[in-house]
Design a protein around this motif. Structure first.
Motif, short mmCIF file in Angstrom:
data_model
loop_
_atom_site.label_atom_id
_atom_site.label_comp_id
_atom_site.label_asym_id
_atom_site.label_seq_id
_atom_site.Cartn_x
_atom_site.Cartn_y
_atom_site.Cartn_z
N THR A 197 4.69 -9.61 2.97
CA THR A 197 5.44 -10.48 4.27
C THR A 197 5.39 -9.80 5.83
O THR A 197 6.05 -10.40 6.54
N HIS A 198 5.93 -8.20 5.12
CA HIS A 198 5.63 -7.08 6.23
C HIS A 198 4.79 -7.48 7.13
O HIS A 198 5.25 -7.02 8.26
N THR A 199 3.63 -7.55 6.59
CA THR A 199 2.54 -8.53 7.64
C THR A 199 2.64 -9.32 8.04
O THR A 199 2.32 -9.25 9.28
N LEU A 231 14.78 -10.28 7.78
CA LEU A 231 13.61 -9.74 8.70
C LEU A 231 13.41 -10.39 10.12
O LEU A 231 13.54 -9.08 10.71
#
Length: 180
Positions: A6-8, A35
């Protein structure tokens, strides 16, 4: 098939999207909403929008407000997108006092009210209150926007009245509504 973290997805892909698409992406799920609402995401998104192909200019004429892309190879403007003022205004009666990360602090010159406005989403927040707090007086007041140590957006309103100078740092609660 390998799943992307998810961060990517958020910090490498979504930070490159136009602001309106980022706003739409917030409705995907609660995790994305959280986010995409962080100050880290906003900072990265703003830094990536500085790319010359993403540069825009806001033009305010007598009756209209438009956003035009800047064409870097000849310093000209591309076709415009009309932006309507979401707040009541009279012809040529809006002054831009300060800006930060695409947010504008504007004064409605006929009422001296202060508003924080995101022209990309047309969201705005009135900073003036009925008890005369937050009204702007031309040639006496100064306005600035900044981010404090807790990564909250703040409005600094410096007032000079009868030889006395006072400053007010207005917390911008609900600033996420303006940023969306």
């Amino acid at each position: 098939m390998v799943d992307l973290p998810t961060h990517t997805i958020v910090f490498e892909i979504l930070t490159r999207l136009p602001a309106k698409d980022v706003g739409r992406s917030k409705s995907v799920c609660k995790q994305w909403y959280a986010l995409l609402s962080t100050q880290d995401f906003v900072r990265i998104h703003c830094s990536r929008s500085v790319v010359s192909s993403n540069q825009r200019v806001l033009l305010i004429d007598d009756l209209t407000c438009s956003v035009r892309p800047i064409i870097s190879n000849n310093n000209d403007y591309g076709p415009s997108s009309i932006v309507t003022f979401p707040f009541h205004h009279q012809n040529n009666d809006v002054s831009i006092l300060s800006h930060l990360n695409g947010l504008l602090c504007v004064c409605l010159n006929h009422t001296y009210e202060l508003l924080l406005w995101n022209p990309t989403t047309t969201a705005f927040k009135r900073l003036s209150t009925p008890d005369s707090h937050g009204f702007y007086i031309n040639n006496l007041d100064a306005i600035g926007l900044y981010v404090d140590a807790d990564d909250d957006y703040k409005v600094l309103h410096i007032k000079r009245r009868s030889g006395v100078v006072g400053s007010f740092a207005d917390p911008m609660s609900h600033s996420e509504e303006i940023l969306d």
